[in-house]
Design a protein around this motif. Sequence first.
Motif, PDB file in Angstrom:
ATOM      1  N   ILE A 255      28.131 -52.597   5.200  1.00 46.10           N
ATOM      2  CA  ILE A 255      29.016 -53.666   4.756  1.00 46.10           C
ATOM      3  C   ILE A 255      28.245 -54.575   3.799  1.00 46.10           C
ATOM      4  N   ARG A 256      28.943 -55.429   3.092  1.00 45.20           N
ATOM      5  CA  ARG A 256      28.271 -56.365   2.164  1.00 45.20           C
ATOM      6  C   ARG A 256      27.127 -57.105   2.867  1.00 45.20           C
ATOM      7  N   ALA A 257      26.045 -57.324   2.144  1.00 47.42           N
ATOM      8  CA  ALA A 257      24.834 -57.876   2.751  1.00 47.42           C
ATOM      9  C   ALA A 257      25.021 -59.301   3.276  1.00 47.42           C
ATOM     10  N   GLN A 258      25.789 -60.134   2.575  1.00 49.41           N
ATOM     11  CA  GLN A 258      25.955 -61.555   2.942  1.00 49.41           C
ATOM     12  C   GLN A 258      24.588 -62.248   3.055  1.00 49.41           C
ATOM     13  N   GLN A 259      23.734 -61.957   2.092  1.00 56.99           N
ATOM     14  CA  GLN A 259      22.326 -62.353   2.187  1.00 56.99           C
ATOM     15  C   GLN A 259      22.139 -63.853   2.380  1.00 56.99           C
TER      16      GLN A 259
ATOM     17  N   GLN B 142      23.789 -65.858   4.034  1.00 57.22           N
ATOM     18  CA  GLN B 142      24.248 -66.349   5.326  1.00 57.22           C
ATOM     19  C   GLN B 142      23.329 -65.954   6.486  1.00 57.22           C
ATOM     20  N   TRP B 143      22.319 -65.140   6.216  1.00 60.44           N
ATOM     21  CA  TRP B 143      21.388 -64.769   7.290  1.00 60.44           C
ATOM     22  C   TRP B 143      20.487 -65.963   7.604  1.00 60.44           C
ATOM     23  N   ARG B 144      20.107 -66.080   8.840  1.00 58.19           N
ATOM     24  CA  ARG B 144      19.278 -67.232   9.216  1.00 58.19           C
ATOM     25  C   ARG B 144      17.885 -67.119   8.603  1.00 58.19           C
ATOM     26  N   GLU B 145      17.208 -68.243   8.530  1.00 59.36           N
ATOM     27  CA  GLU B 145      15.893 -68.309   7.885  1.00 59.36           C
ATOM     28  C   GLU B 145      14.928 -67.315   8.534  1.00 59.36           C
TER      29      GLU B 145
ATOM     30  N   SER C 161      26.390 -58.169  15.951  1.00 61.01           N
ATOM     31  CA  SER C 161      26.677 -58.829  14.671  1.00 61.01           C
ATOM     32  C   SER C 161      26.888 -57.837  13.527  1.00 61.01           C
ATOM     33  N   GLN C 162      27.396 -56.647  13.820  1.00 60.97           N
ATOM     34  CA  GLN C 162      27.761 -55.753  12.728  1.00 60.97           C
ATOM     35  C   GLN C 162      28.886 -56.407  11.926  1.00 60.97           C
ATOM     36  N   HIS C 163      28.911 -56.191  10.631  1.00 62.15           N
ATOM     37  CA  HIS C 163      29.877 -56.807   9.709  1.00 62.15           C
ATOM     38  C   HIS C 163      29.692 -58.316   9.621  1.00 62.15           C
ATOM     39  N   ALA C 164      28.530 -58.826  10.004  1.00 67.93           N
ATOM     40  CA  ALA C 164      28.264 -60.260   9.988  1.00 67.93           C
ATOM     41  C   ALA C 164      26.799 -60.465   9.636  1.00 67.93           C
ATOM     42  N   PRO C 165      26.402 -61.702   9.334  1.00 67.12           N
ATOM     43  CA  PRO C 165      24.974 -61.964   9.147  1.00 67.12           C
ATOM     44  C   PRO C 165      24.204 -61.689  10.438  1.00 67.12           C
TER      45      PRO C 165
END
Length: 461
Positions: free
Chosen positions: A97-101, A103-106, A427-431
């Motif tokens: 899925i799209r990376a949503q880079q 939105q990933w935590r630090e 958290s698949q499909h999520a950050p």
Amino acid sequence: MTKETAITAISDYFDTGAFTDELAGLVAFETESQNPDQAPELMRYLREPMTDRLSRMGFSCEIHANPVASAHPILVARRQESADLPTILIYGHGDVIRAQQDQWREGLHPFRLKEEGARLYGRGTADNKGQHLINLAALEAVLQTRGALGFNCCVVIETGEETGSPGLAEFFEAHKDAIGADVLIASDGPRLQPGTPTLFMGSRGGLTFDLVVDLRDGAHHSGNWGGLLADPAMILAQALSCITDARGQIRVPEWRPESLTDDIRAALRDLPIEDEDGPSVDEDWGEEDLTPTERAFGWNSFAVLAMTSGVPEAPVNAISAKARATCQLRYVVGTDPAEILPALRRHLDAHGFSAVRVDPCETGLFQATRLSPDHPWVRFVAGSLTRTSGQAPHILPNLAGSLPNDVFADILGIPTVWVPHSYRACSQHAPDEHVLTSVCRDGLRLMAGLFWDIGAEETPR
């Protein structure tokens, strides 16, 4: 050489860090199928790590162009040991899925595997690179231990699952003979609980569509025109409220299935639905006279995935011209997919919402499938997992999510048994997508044991 030797070998593969290192290499491929710019990465994933690994294991590999223009390629690998042996089909998808880079935590990055405690973070760790790596590594452990698999094996890795698997059905129709098998044994989706193996034999279908209210060209000042111009967002909200009631119970008659039969209820009765890592189930949401397990695995569910009207990030004092909601129906066997949108159209019209347009989304439709928990292949796989793990697996007639299972069940006409190697809070499909190291290690051992048993015992025919 024994089954225990193969299981020890695959345990060492994990314990020495080799599994984590190999998974890190797979995660590093930025295989976002929803991003047209990453098409070369999808091909590279098939050409490099997948073809290299399978070729080393004695598989003949061929990458096929997708029969649908602009859709992504498909790898078919086959190892033929004897015409007298059963053939096992294994499936996985290399796209993510799209990376949503942003939105990933630090400290985390979607395409750099990071181990923190009992978790391995990275896009594709759970969906689906980690899962098909587990199965391929388990095959290799059996092959190296016994010198042969003891069965024929076909592996299909596609690269478009996250966009609805376009072209996969057409490809299978055209290559039935080359992909023919006795059973599909594959891995995707989550276990019901992390500490207990799970089997499922199908999936709910999925259909995504837009509801659109498009009333005029351009927005108009809310002071000058408020109370004079119809508000598309209000119309859309009212239309959505007639699809379900206040607790989310479906009100479209054709969307209420009749396939939750006594045998399916019995199969679901004692299965868990919550675990300590996931959110708490809202007991006052969904179909009131069903248990939470029946709602998730035996019933249809409607969701609004996104809504827009005006400019949400910078509102202005204006009556907007248009409103849109992207919606989804997850549906079980017994719901006619060809009637889902026509039934909705009739329902909206009957409630006075002819101004609401129903637009199908371009992503493919996933069909609903289901196999009896009493099927001989289900009993065979469940028995093997029980012997290896020392506990009986949870057995589901179908997954709550959606998979392209119909291409195996309907086009090839073979039984389908899925053994997932993730868990519901991954958290698949999520950050922050991740897998649990404990489930990965257990999955490797279970699959090595299963593949050993298939090659050593009388299998269903």
